[in-house]
Design a protein around this motif. Structure first.
Motif, PDB file in Angstrom:
ATOM      1  N   GLY A   9      21.642 -60.213  45.135  1.00 22.13           N
ATOM      2  CA  GLY A   9      22.127 -61.234  46.034  1.00 22.13           C
ATOM      3  C   GLY A   9      21.229 -61.520  47.216  1.00 22.13           C
ATOM      4  O   GLY A   9      21.512 -62.409  48.019  1.00 22.13           O
ATOM      5  N   ARG A  10      20.084 -60.807  47.340  1.00 24.71           N
ATOM      6  CA  ARG A  10      19.227 -61.002  48.501  1.00 24.71           C
ATOM      7  C   ARG A  10      18.678 -62.428  48.604  1.00 24.71           C
ATOM      8  O   ARG A  10      18.675 -63.015  49.684  1.00 24.71           O
ATOM      9  CB  ARG A  10      18.089 -59.983  48.500  1.00 24.71           C
ATOM     10  N   PRO A  11      18.212 -63.050  47.496  1.00 23.85           N
ATOM     11  CA  PRO A  11      17.747 -64.427  47.612  1.00 23.85           C
ATOM     12  C   PRO A  11      18.826 -65.369  48.129  1.00 23.85           C
ATOM     13  O   PRO A  11      18.561 -66.243  48.950  1.00 23.85           O
ATOM     14  CB  PRO A  11      17.315 -64.778  46.190  1.00 23.85           C
ATOM     15  N   SER A  12      20.068 -65.213  47.658  1.00 23.95           N
ATOM     16  CA  SER A  12      21.162 -66.058  48.138  1.00 23.95           C
ATOM     17  C   SER A  12      21.414 -65.820  49.615  1.00 23.95           C
ATOM     18  O   SER A  12      21.596 -66.761  50.397  1.00 23.95           O
ATOM     19  CB  SER A  12      22.443 -65.770  47.336  1.00 23.95           C
ATOM     20  N   ARG A  13      21.433 -64.562  50.010  1.00 25.02           N
ATOM     21  CA  ARG A  13      21.684 -64.226  51.417  1.00 25.02           C
ATOM     22  C   ARG A  13      20.606 -64.802  52.312  1.00 25.02           C
ATOM     23  O   ARG A  13      20.887 -65.376  53.361  1.00 25.02           O
ATOM     24  CB  ARG A  13      21.776 -62.704  51.564  1.00 25.02           C
ATOM     25  N   ASP A  14      19.358 -64.660  51.898  1.00 23.81           N
ATOM     26  CA  ASP A  14      18.247 -65.183  52.698  1.00 23.81           C
ATOM     27  C   ASP A  14      18.296 -66.708  52.778  1.00 23.81           C
ATOM     28  O   ASP A  14      18.018 -67.298  53.830  1.00 23.81           O
ATOM     29  CB  ASP A  14      16.917 -64.736  52.095  1.00 23.81           C
ATOM     30  N   ALA A  15      18.642 -67.353  51.657  1.00 22.21           N
ATOM     31  CA  ALA A  15      18.707 -68.815  51.649  1.00 22.21           C
ATOM     32  C   ALA A  15      19.794 -69.325  52.584  1.00 22.21           C
ATOM     33  O   ALA A  15      19.597 -70.296  53.328  1.00 22.21           O
ATOM     34  CB  ALA A  15      18.953 -69.321  50.226  1.00 22.21           C
ATOM     35  N   ILE A  16      20.956 -68.663  52.573  1.00 21.62           N
ATOM     36  CA  ILE A  16      22.055 -69.075  53.451  1.00 21.62           C
ATOM     37  C   ILE A  16      21.703 -68.815  54.909  1.00 21.62           C
ATOM     38  O   ILE A  16      21.992 -69.635  55.793  1.00 21.62           O
ATOM     39  CB  ILE A  16      23.351 -68.346  53.053  1.00 21.62           C
ATOM     40  N   ALA A  17      21.055 -67.683  55.174  1.00 23.11           N
ATOM     41  CA  ALA A  17      20.655 -67.372  56.549  1.00 23.11           C
ATOM     42  C   ALA A  17      19.691 -68.420  57.087  1.00 23.11           C
ATOM     43  O   ALA A  17      19.755 -68.801  58.267  1.00 23.11           O
ATOM     44  CB  ALA A  17      20.015 -65.988  56.604  1.00 23.11           C
ATOM     45  N   ALA A  18      18.806 -68.909  56.220  1.00 22.85           N
ATOM     46  CA  ALA A  18      17.806 -69.886  56.661  1.00 22.85           C
ATOM     47  C   ALA A  18      18.349 -71.308  56.678  1.00 22.85           C
ATOM     48  O   ALA A  18      18.045 -72.094  57.579  1.00 22.85           O
ATOM     49  CB  ALA A  18      16.573 -69.813  55.761  1.00 22.85           C
ATOM     50  N   GLY A  19      19.173 -71.649  55.678  1.00 28.31           N
ATOM     51  CA  GLY A  19      19.592 -73.043  55.527  1.00 28.31           C
ATOM     52  C   GLY A  19      21.040 -73.343  55.820  1.00 28.31           C
ATOM     53  O   GLY A  19      21.449 -74.503  55.782  1.00 28.31           O
ATOM     54  N   GLY A  20      21.842 -72.300  56.061  1.00 29.29           N
ATOM     55  CA  GLY A  20      23.237 -72.515  56.412  1.00 29.29           C
ATOM     56  C   GLY A  20      24.047 -73.192  55.331  1.00 29.29           C
ATOM     57  O   GLY A  20      23.853 -72.974  54.134  1.00 29.29           O
ATOM     58  N   HIS A  21      24.978 -74.059  55.763  1.00 32.62           N
ATOM     59  CA  HIS A  21      25.915 -74.738  54.873  1.00 32.62           C
ATOM     60  C   HIS A  21      25.206 -75.468  53.738  1.00 32.62           C
ATOM     61  O   HIS A  21      25.571 -75.366  52.563  1.00 32.62           O
ATOM     62  CB  HIS A  21      26.747 -75.721  55.714  1.00 32.62           C
ATOM     63  N   ASP A  22      24.170 -76.233  54.074  1.00 35.90           N
ATOM     64  CA  ASP A  22      23.501 -77.051  53.060  1.00 35.90           C
ATOM     65  C   ASP A  22      22.842 -76.215  51.976  1.00 35.90           C
ATOM     66  O   ASP A  22      22.769 -76.638  50.818  1.00 35.90           O
ATOM     67  CB  ASP A  22      22.461 -77.949  53.722  1.00 35.90           C
TER      68      ASP A  22
END
Length: 368
Positions: A9-22
């Motif tokens: 799940g690290r890629p998903s977590r990093d993506a959400i941390a960087a890009g938020g809702h979108d």
């Protein structure tokens, strides 16, 4: 799993941390979700993800014997807790035995559960937190004393007054222990009651490859049929109890449709019976399912046979339930004005623990 393994799940977590809702609803995560759903017959599409909007929870308030009760409006069940307590408020427990009072509480909870099963509206929430509506509902309760006499015709009229804009959903039993609740406080006097669930244990038991998180299983069978665009109802009931504007009890529970009954009965044990939090959590509970009052009879905690007989003497159908953790699992913190300390409590009928820091702010005062 290693940090570079996409399954953790690290890629998903990093993506959400960087890009938020979108990043979640419109980006690569959304595309992977939609592709997986399409490949396996799921209903979630890129369009439905892009159109979803989170909403701030609406707060509802009621009162019980001079204490303010603060909860969350639909789609959660704060209105159920408030309505049940306000129905109970029309009765005086001092004139009843403990078992008789339990019978009244169970019926109040059953009446309030009508709100739990409906897809509520602003009008429904206003009705559910109305003292006048609670007084009308109280006339339907069988007990050693009524709040106000009402004949059968009056009772039928009260039932007929239930709103026609409510679509009822089935309340599902909670028998898998899948929900988690925690209550927390900090040294600045801030409090949180947090309930989290994926539905049944492990949710849907489905993970899209490369995303690393489970999908919930709350829509459909678990919470009843939900149409596109609707928000599912939930039984979760995080609650704060205030006295003169200061928190004295903060609590919530796991346990499906039995969450509001657990919350209501712990509040009643503290306010009506003057019990400590530990004793309130350990006291036996009841639950009203349809026309049947369910009485907790687990060893060391439950009602005695004589007390169950008293409940039946009220004219109620009573079913005994000795199952462990069958009446919700409540976790809470309480302010003790005698020792001027905060006390944490975990339900003794289930797993959980309570621990705290050395310094917590007193109501209206500095940290201690």
């Amino acid at each position: 799993m290693g940090g570079n393994d996409s399954r953790d799940g690290r890629p998903s977590r990093d993506a959400i941390a960087a890009g938020g809702h979108d990043a979640f609803y419109n980006g690569e995560i959304a595309r992977k979700i939609a592709a997986d759903m399409a490949a396996h017959g799921g209903a979630v599409t890129l369009q439905s993800l892009a159109e979803y909007r989170t909403q701030h929870a609406r707060i509802v308030r009621g009162s019980y014997r001079g204490f303010e009760i603060v909860g969350m409006d639909v789609p959660t069940a704060g209105v159920v807790v408030i309505q049940a307590l306000q129905i109970m408020e029309t009765f005086d427990p001092k004139g009843m035995t403990e078992a008789q009072w339990a019978g009244v509480k169970g019926q109040a909870l059953g009446l309030a559960a009508r709100e739990l099963r409906g897809m509520g509206t602003d009008t429904a929430a206003a009705r559910a937190t109305s003292k006048a509506w609670a007084a009308r509902q109280a006339t339907l309760v069988k007990g050693p004393a009524r709040a106000r006499p009402m004949d059968d015709a009056g009772a039928a009229a009260t039932l007929a007054a239930a709103p026609k804009d409510v679509r009822y959903l089935p309340v599902q039993p909670d028998d898998q222990g899948h929900t988690t609740h925690l209550t927390a406080a900090d040294g600045d006097g801030m409090f949180v009651a947090l309930t989290q669930t994926l539905g049944p244990n492990m949710g849907s038991s489905v993970v899209t490859e490369g995303l690393g998180f489970l999908y919930a299983a709350t829509l459909g069978g678990y919470l009843g049929r939900v149409e596109p665009g609707e928000r599912a109802r939930s039984s979760i009931s995080p609650v704060i109890v205030l006295k003169d504007g200061e928190p004295v009890l903060v609590l919530g529970a796991a346990g499906g449709g039995r969450i509001p009954p657990g919350i209501v009965q712990v509040i009643s044990r503290v306010i009506d019976d003057g019990l400590t939090l530990a004793d309130a959590l350990a006291a036996p509970r009841v639950y009203m399912g349809g026309a049947t009052l369910e009485a907790e009879t687990s060893p060391g905690i439950g009602w005695t046979p004589d007390e169950v007989a008293e409940m039946r003497a009220l004219g109620l159908e009573v079913r005994e339930n000795a199952g462990v953790g069958s009446f919700s699992r409540v976790h809470a913190v309480q302010y003790d004005p005698v020792t001027k300390t905060w006390i944490g409590g975990a339900d003794p009928d289930w797993e959980g623990s309570a621990q705290g820091p050395n310094r917590l702010r007193q109501p209206g005062g500095p940290a201690r």
